[in-house]
Scaffold this motif. Structure first.
Motif, PDB file in Angstrom:
ATOM      1  N   ALA A  82      -4.323 -26.236  25.142  1.00 44.61           N
ATOM      2  CA  ALA A  82      -4.766 -26.766  26.440  1.00 44.61           C
ATOM      3  C   ALA A  82      -5.850 -25.871  27.037  1.00 44.61           C
ATOM      4  CB  ALA A  82      -3.579 -26.868  27.401  1.00 44.61           C
ATOM      5  N   LEU A  83      -5.667 -24.562  26.963  1.00 47.78           N
ATOM      6  CA  LEU A  83      -6.665 -23.634  27.505  1.00 47.78           C
ATOM      7  C   LEU A  83      -7.981 -23.732  26.746  1.00 47.78           C
ATOM      8  CD1 LEU A  83      -4.364 -20.554  28.156  1.00 47.78           C
ATOM      9  CD2 LEU A  83      -5.358 -22.093  29.876  1.00 47.78           C
ATOM     10  N   ARG A  84      -7.898 -23.802  25.418  1.00 44.13           N
ATOM     11  CA  ARG A  84      -9.128 -23.957  24.626  1.00 44.13           C
ATOM     12  C   ARG A  84      -9.833 -25.263  24.965  1.00 44.13           C
ATOM     13  NH1 ARG A  84      -6.170 -21.003  20.702  1.00 44.13           N
ATOM     14  NH2 ARG A  84      -5.045 -22.843  20.002  1.00 44.13           N
ATOM     15  N   TRP A  85      -9.067 -26.337  25.110  1.00 43.58           N
ATOM     16  CA  TRP A  85      -9.653 -27.649  25.409  1.00 43.58           C
ATOM     17  C   TRP A  85     -10.300 -27.634  26.796  1.00 43.58           C
ATOM     18  CZ3 TRP A  85      -8.933 -31.438  29.084  1.00 43.58           C
ATOM     19  CH2 TRP A  85      -9.599 -32.641  28.840  1.00 43.58           C
ATOM     20  N   LEU A  86      -9.621 -27.072  27.770  1.00 41.15           N
ATOM     21  CA  LEU A  86     -10.153 -27.067  29.138  1.00 41.15           C
ATOM     22  C   LEU A  86     -11.458 -26.292  29.250  1.00 41.15           C
ATOM     23  CD1 LEU A  86      -6.970 -26.644  31.331  1.00 41.15           C
ATOM     24  CD2 LEU A  86      -8.511 -28.600  31.313  1.00 41.15           C
ATOM     25  N   TRP A  87     -11.547 -25.173  28.544  1.00 38.16           N
ATOM     26  CA  TRP A  87     -12.734 -24.330  28.667  1.00 38.16           C
ATOM     27  C   TRP A  87     -13.685 -24.452  27.470  1.00 38.16           C
ATOM     28  CZ3 TRP A  87      -8.508 -22.905  31.585  1.00 38.16           C
ATOM     29  CH2 TRP A  87      -8.779 -22.695  32.943  1.00 38.16           C
ATOM     30  N   ARG A  88     -13.611 -25.566  26.785  1.00 40.62           N
ATOM     31  CA  ARG A  88     -14.575 -25.804  25.710  1.00 40.62           C
ATOM     32  C   ARG A  88     -15.953 -25.995  26.343  1.00 40.62           C
ATOM     33  NH1 ARG A  88     -12.785 -30.665  27.257  1.00 40.62           N
ATOM     34  NH2 ARG A  88     -14.119 -32.482  26.962  1.00 40.62           N
ATOM     35  N   PRO A  89     -17.007 -25.752  25.579  1.00 41.12           N
ATOM     36  CA  PRO A  89     -18.353 -25.947  26.151  1.00 41.12           C
ATOM     37  C   PRO A  89     -18.559 -27.405  26.574  1.00 41.12           C
ATOM     38  CG  PRO A  89     -18.452 -24.776  24.059  1.00 41.12           C
ATOM     39  CD  PRO A  89     -17.033 -25.252  24.224  1.00 41.12           C
TER      40      PRO A  89
END
Length: 147
Positions: A137-144
């Motif tokens: 979820a964190l990776r998805w939220l802060w993806r470019p």
């Protein structure tokens, strides 16, 4: 107690915090998941990334306002990660059905063109599934941003 009731000034006073709201997020589950969504909805100038686990939209007094609000209000600059459980509270009842209310919010977000993700799990009202999902979820939220 006294003092400033706003937490943001107290935190930014003590810590080096990014100013860009795209770098700020808020996360919680159950009643806190609904609160996290509400904070971002009301303060997109500060919070633009949201994680809501098993959010309690079904428990809002007067009913869940978000499906109607999302469709009426101009799209806000939010990125939202939602997790819901197939067997969450009242999952097989017509009233106060947590799964159904999360699905209604997700449908409204989809229809309004929001950048959101909904992950459904088989479990009930437990933090287990959300905890496993947190790194993704964190990776998805802060993806470019994708243009």
């Amino acid at each position: 107690m006294g003092g400033n009731p706003e937490i943001i000034p107290q935190v930014t006073e003590r810590y080096a915090i990014a100013q860009a709201p795209e770098r700020w997020g808020i996360c919680d589950g159950s009643s806190g998941g609904n609160c996290a969504f509400t904070v971002a909805w009301l303060r997109p100038d500060k919070f633009r990334r949201v994680i809501g686990y098993l959010s309690s939209f079904a428990q809002i007094p007067e009913g869940n306002p978000y499906p109607a609000l999302i469709s009426r209000v101009p799209r806000q600059p939010l990125r939202i990660f939602m997790q819901a459980g197939h067997r969450d509270l009242h999952w097989n009842e017509p009233r106060f059905n947590w799964l159904a209310e999360n699905l209604r919010v997700a449908a409204a977000l989809a229809e309004a063109g929001y950048d959101f993700r909904l992950v459904l799990g088989e479990g009930g009202h437990s933090p287990n599934h959300g905890g496993v999902l947190l790194p993704d979820a964190l990776r998805w939220l802060w993806r470019p941003d994708q243009d």
